[in-house]
Design a protein around this motif. Structure first.
Motif, PDB file in Angstrom:
ATOM      1  N   SER A 151       0.832  -1.206   0.000  1.00  0.00           N
ATOM      2  CA  SER A 151       0.000   0.000   0.000  1.00  0.00           C
ATOM      3  C   SER A 151       0.863   1.251   0.000  1.00  0.00           C
ATOM      4  O   SER A 151       2.029   1.233   0.385  1.00  0.00           O
ATOM      5  CB  SER A 151      -0.999  -0.009   1.161  1.00  0.00           C
ATOM      6  OG  SER A 151      -0.351  -0.253   2.365  1.00  0.00           O
ATOM      7  N   LYS A 152       0.252   2.297  -0.512  1.00  0.00           N
ATOM      8  CA  LYS A 152       0.897   3.607  -0.584  1.00  0.00           C
ATOM      9  C   LYS A 152      -0.029   4.548   0.162  1.00  0.00           C
ATOM     10  O   LYS A 152      -1.147   4.785  -0.276  1.00  0.00           O
ATOM     11  CB  LYS A 152       1.059   4.028  -2.041  1.00  0.00           C
ATOM     12  CG  LYS A 152       1.873   2.998  -2.831  1.00  0.00           C
ATOM     13  CD  LYS A 152       1.699   3.160  -4.312  1.00  0.00           C
ATOM     14  CE  LYS A 152       2.209   1.962  -5.094  1.00  0.00           C
ATOM     15  NZ  LYS A 152       3.443   1.359  -4.583  1.00  0.00           N
ATOM     16  N   ILE A 153       0.454   5.025   1.302  1.00  0.00           N
ATOM     17  CA  ILE A 153      -0.449   5.773   2.178  1.00  0.00           C
ATOM     18  C   ILE A 153       0.127   7.126   2.546  1.00  0.00           C
ATOM     19  O   ILE A 153       1.309   7.397   2.352  1.00  0.00           O
ATOM     20  CB  ILE A 153      -0.737   4.994   3.484  1.00  0.00           C
ATOM     21  CG1 ILE A 153       0.590   4.656   4.201  1.00  0.00           C
ATOM     22  CG2 ILE A 153      -1.531   3.735   3.193  1.00  0.00           C
ATOM     23  CD1 ILE A 153       0.447   4.548   5.688  1.00  0.00           C
ATOM     24  N   LYS A 204      -8.660   9.113  -7.315  1.00  0.00           N
ATOM     25  CA  LYS A 204     -10.114   8.974  -7.193  1.00  0.00           C
ATOM     26  C   LYS A 204     -10.516   8.070  -6.028  1.00  0.00           C
ATOM     27  O   LYS A 204     -11.327   8.454  -5.191  1.00  0.00           O
ATOM     28  CB  LYS A 204     -10.716   8.386  -8.483  1.00  0.00           C
ATOM     29  CG  LYS A 204     -10.634   9.284  -9.682  1.00  0.00           C
ATOM     30  CD  LYS A 204     -11.313   8.644 -10.876  1.00  0.00           C
ATOM     31  CE  LYS A 204     -10.682   7.333 -11.311  1.00  0.00           C
ATOM     32  NZ  LYS A 204      -9.262   7.468 -11.685  1.00  0.00           N
ATOM     33  N   SER A 205      -9.963   6.863  -6.012  1.00  0.00           N
ATOM     34  CA  SER A 205     -10.351   5.921  -4.946  1.00  0.00           C
ATOM     35  C   SER A 205     -10.029   6.499  -3.578  1.00  0.00           C
ATOM     36  O   SER A 205     -10.786   6.330  -2.627  1.00  0.00           O
ATOM     37  CB  SER A 205      -9.622   4.588  -5.094  1.00  0.00           C
ATOM     38  OG  SER A 205      -9.413   4.279  -6.430  1.00  0.00           O
ATOM     39  N   THR A 206      -8.889   7.182  -3.500  1.00  0.00           N
ATOM     40  CA  THR A 206      -8.471   7.760  -2.224  1.00  0.00           C
ATOM     41  C   THR A 206      -9.448   8.846  -1.778  1.00  0.00           C
ATOM     42  O   THR A 206      -9.850   8.898  -0.612  1.00  0.00           O
ATOM     43  CB  THR A 206      -7.052   8.349  -2.363  1.00  0.00           C
ATOM     44  OG1 THR A 206      -6.213   7.335  -2.919  1.00  0.00           O
ATOM     45  CG2 THR A 206      -6.491   8.780  -1.044  1.00  0.00           C
ATOM     46  N   LEU A 207      -9.858   9.708  -2.695  1.00  0.00           N
ATOM     47  CA  LEU A 207     -10.826  10.751  -2.359  1.00  0.00           C
ATOM     48  C   LEU A 207     -12.149  10.121  -1.920  1.00  0.00           C
ATOM     49  O   LEU A 207     -12.764  10.570  -0.945  1.00  0.00           O
ATOM     50  CB  LEU A 207     -11.030  11.691  -3.560  1.00  0.00           C
ATOM     51  CG  LEU A 207     -12.071  12.793  -3.365  1.00  0.00           C
ATOM     52  CD1 LEU A 207     -11.695  13.713  -2.205  1.00  0.00           C
ATOM     53  CD2 LEU A 207     -12.236  13.607  -4.654  1.00  0.00           C
TER      54      LEU A 207
HETATM   55  P1  ADP Z   1      -7.089   6.352  -8.837  1.00  0.00           P
HETATM   56  O1  ADP Z   1      -8.261   5.770  -8.093  1.00  0.00           O
HETATM   57  O2  ADP Z   1      -7.408   7.678  -9.450  1.00  0.00           O
HETATM   58  O3  ADP Z   1      -6.481   5.401  -9.836  1.00  0.00           O
HETATM   59  P2  ADP Z   1      -5.790   6.148  -6.266  1.00  0.00           P
HETATM   60  O4  ADP Z   1      -6.683   6.930  -5.365  1.00  0.00           O
HETATM   61  O5  ADP Z   1      -5.939   4.656  -6.213  1.00  0.00           O
HETATM   62  O6  ADP Z   1      -5.930   6.655  -7.767  1.00  0.00           O
HETATM   63  O7  ADP Z   1      -4.282   6.577  -5.964  1.00  0.00           O
HETATM   64  C1  ADP Z   1      -3.178   5.944  -6.551  1.00  0.00           C
HETATM   65  C2  ADP Z   1      -2.210   5.464  -5.478  1.00  0.00           C
HETATM   66  O8  ADP Z   1      -1.670   6.584  -4.786  1.00  0.00           O
HETATM   67  C3  ADP Z   1      -2.873   4.586  -4.416  1.00  0.00           C
HETATM   68  O9  ADP Z   1      -1.980   3.541  -4.102  1.00  0.00           O
HETATM   69  C4  ADP Z   1      -3.053   5.522  -3.234  1.00  0.00           C
HETATM   70  O10 ADP Z   1      -3.073   4.830  -2.002  1.00  0.00           O
HETATM   71  C5  ADP Z   1      -1.838   6.415  -3.373  1.00  0.00           C
HETATM   72  N1  ADP Z   1      -2.025   7.754  -2.780  1.00  0.00           N
HETATM   73  C6  ADP Z   1      -3.070   8.596  -2.951  1.00  0.00           C
HETATM   74  N2  ADP Z   1      -2.880   9.746  -2.287  1.00  0.00           N
HETATM   75  C7  ADP Z   1      -1.675   9.643  -1.662  1.00  0.00           C
HETATM   76  C8  ADP Z   1      -0.907  10.498  -0.806  1.00  0.00           C
HETATM   77  N3  ADP Z   1      -1.330  11.718  -0.473  1.00  0.00           N
HETATM   78  N4  ADP Z   1       0.291  10.028  -0.364  1.00  0.00           N
HETATM   79  C9  ADP Z   1       0.737   8.798  -0.707  1.00  0.00           C
HETATM   80  N5  ADP Z   1       0.066   7.959  -1.502  1.00  0.00           N
HETATM   81  C10 ADP Z   1      -1.121   8.364  -1.976  1.00  0.00           C
END
Ligand code: ADP
Length: 424
Positions: A58-60, A132-135
């Motif tokens: 995961s990237k958090i 998007k998913s993060t939002l």
């Molecule tokens: P999308 O849904 O638009 O494809 P995601 O929301 O999945 O994009 O984000 C892509 C990646 O970046 C995910 O692994 C998410 O956890 C990570 N991420 C989002 N925002 C941050 C942040 N502020 N810092 C670190 N990682 C982030």
């Protein structure tokens, strides 16, 4: 390769409105602990005490509104702090949505009509890796923290944040999303499309969206609370051509009334009656190439059977070919050319069900278990879950599969897919 020597635990002092961004390796455990202050991961607060394991890969971002000290333990791929985040704009957006929910609830109590008592139906659109998913997670967790039970709708068949990829699904979010376990899976409503890409059968994708929307509409009409809380809808990253058309279709199908656009202002003119808000992407969002996404898809499938922390044991089972019926959605032709009037071309019926013979081609693929009673109900029925085919014995006419639960399949009607996962 050999695991890197683990660095000692280290503390980060975070200024108000800043975040610590961490990328977790696939197979090195990493945990985080709040030492002082308050902090949250994508809308869910860190507990005041104790270590929280961060799931592999995961990237958090650990964000703090008022300042915090946090401690990391374990090897990470990267870790750094940043005070440039779009969080204030995000939380302001949340506040506007919250006011709409409150208004809808008041209208419901006063016996207002369905329109007035409908809370915000927010759709988040934008290219892949725009956050998007993060939002969606943040908006849902912030709403749930205030006691709302918004419905999360995931239309992103490429990634699948509720269940495996290839699905169109929805689930109520009743408490902030768990940092370790993710989206709760007690009662997801899942429709199976079976491919990670909508262009394979865009008409079937539309039909399945319609079925999901119909079911949610029915649930909302009998539940003022979830109606007022509204929906947060995640979409695919495909925003051009057919992808754009499907976005417009999704807005209509789910009667979205707020569009949150990441990066791009494209729907303003197309949907003049809807609030379109452009939001910036966080610099922390990590870019993932298509190969990475393919691997993530595969891991999502594995997770369904083995658990996020690889802590579940799936059950292996064998059925006779005659015990199950496998169908494919669409792709077949309505009638053979010979049965058509001279000069007429056979038309592919995208939502027709085609019986599929079980073959060794099915090994490593995922099959969905339909709730349908009859084959012609498959397209309008949600699915109970998935099995993964591990072997097909043509001679003895037996199919071996793994499933998350022991015992007989809840239904004999199965849906074929192009989703695969190979056990390493
Ligand atoms: P999308 O849904 O638009 O494809 P995601 O929301 O999945 O994009 O984000 C892509 C990646 O970046 C995910 O692994 C998410 O956890 C990570 N991420 C989002 N925002 C941050 C942040 N502020 N810092 C670190 N990682 C982030």
């Amino acid at each position: 390769g050999a695991a890197a020597a683990a660095p000692p635990p280290r503390q980060y002092k975070l200024a108000p409105q800043s975040e610590l961004r961490v990328e977790v390796l696939p197979d090195s455990p990493l945990r985080v602990r709040l030492v002082a202050g308050t902090a949250e991961i994508f809308g869910t607060e860190l507990p005041p005490e104790g270590w929280v394991p961060v799931p592999p890969r995961s990237k958090i971002a650990i964000f703090t509104w008022h300042g915090a000290t946090v401690e990391l333990d374990g090897v990470s791929e990267s870790e750094y702090t940043s005070d440039e985040t779009p969080m204030v704009i995000y939380v302001n957006t949340h506040a506007i949505l919250d006011a709409r929910r409150a208004r809808a609830r008041v209208a419901a109590v006063q016996g207002g009509d369905l329109e007035a008592s409908q809370g915000p139906r927010v759709i988040v659109v934008g290219p892949t890796d725009s956050g998007k998913s993060t939002l969606c997670k943040m908006l849902l967790s912030w709403a749930a923290k205030l006691g709302w039970k918004p419905t999360y709708v995931d239309l992103d068949i490429g990634q699948g944040s509720i269940t495996i990829p290839g699905c169109i699904s929805a689930t109520p979010i009743e408490k902030p999303i768990d940092i370790v376990d993710g989206i709760p899976l007690e009662m997801p409503l899942v429709y199976f499309y079976g491919h990670p890409n909508p262009s394979i059968n865009a008409d079937a994708y539309k039909v399945l969206m319609k079925e999901l929307a119909k079911t949610l509409e029915k649930q909302f009409s009998g539940n003022a609370e979830s109606r007022a809380a509204g929906m947060v809808i995640n979409t695919m990253g495909w925003v051009e051509g057919l992808g754009y058309e499907l976005l417009l279709n999704a807005i209509d199908t789910f009667k979205a009334n707020v569009v949150l656009e990441k990066l791009w202002k494209m729907l303003k003119d197309a949907k003049p009656n809807i609030d379109v808000v452009k939001l910036h992407k966080s610099e922390g969002v990590v870019l993932r190439n298509s190969k990475y996404r393919q691997r993530t898809r595969s891991f999502r499938i594995k997770e369904y059977f083995y658990g996020i922390a690889n802590d579940l044991a799936p059950h292996s089972n064998i059925v006779n070919f005659s015990d199950v019926s496998v169908y494919r959605i669409g792709g077949g032709h309505q009638a053979p050319r010979s049965a058509l009037p001279i000069g007429a071309e056979p038309v592919a019926d995208p939502t027709r069900l085609v019986a599929v013979n079980i073959s060794t081609d099915m090994i490593h693929t995922v099959l969905a278990v339909s709730y349908a009673k009859e084959p012609d109900e498959i397209i309008s029925s949600n699915v109970a879950g998935f099995i993964h085919v591990t072997d097909v014995d043509i001679q003895r006419k037996k199919l071996t599969y793994i499933a998350p639960c022991p015992g007989d399949l809840p239904s004999r009607l199965l849906i074929a897919s192009s989703l695969t996962w190979y056990e390493a």
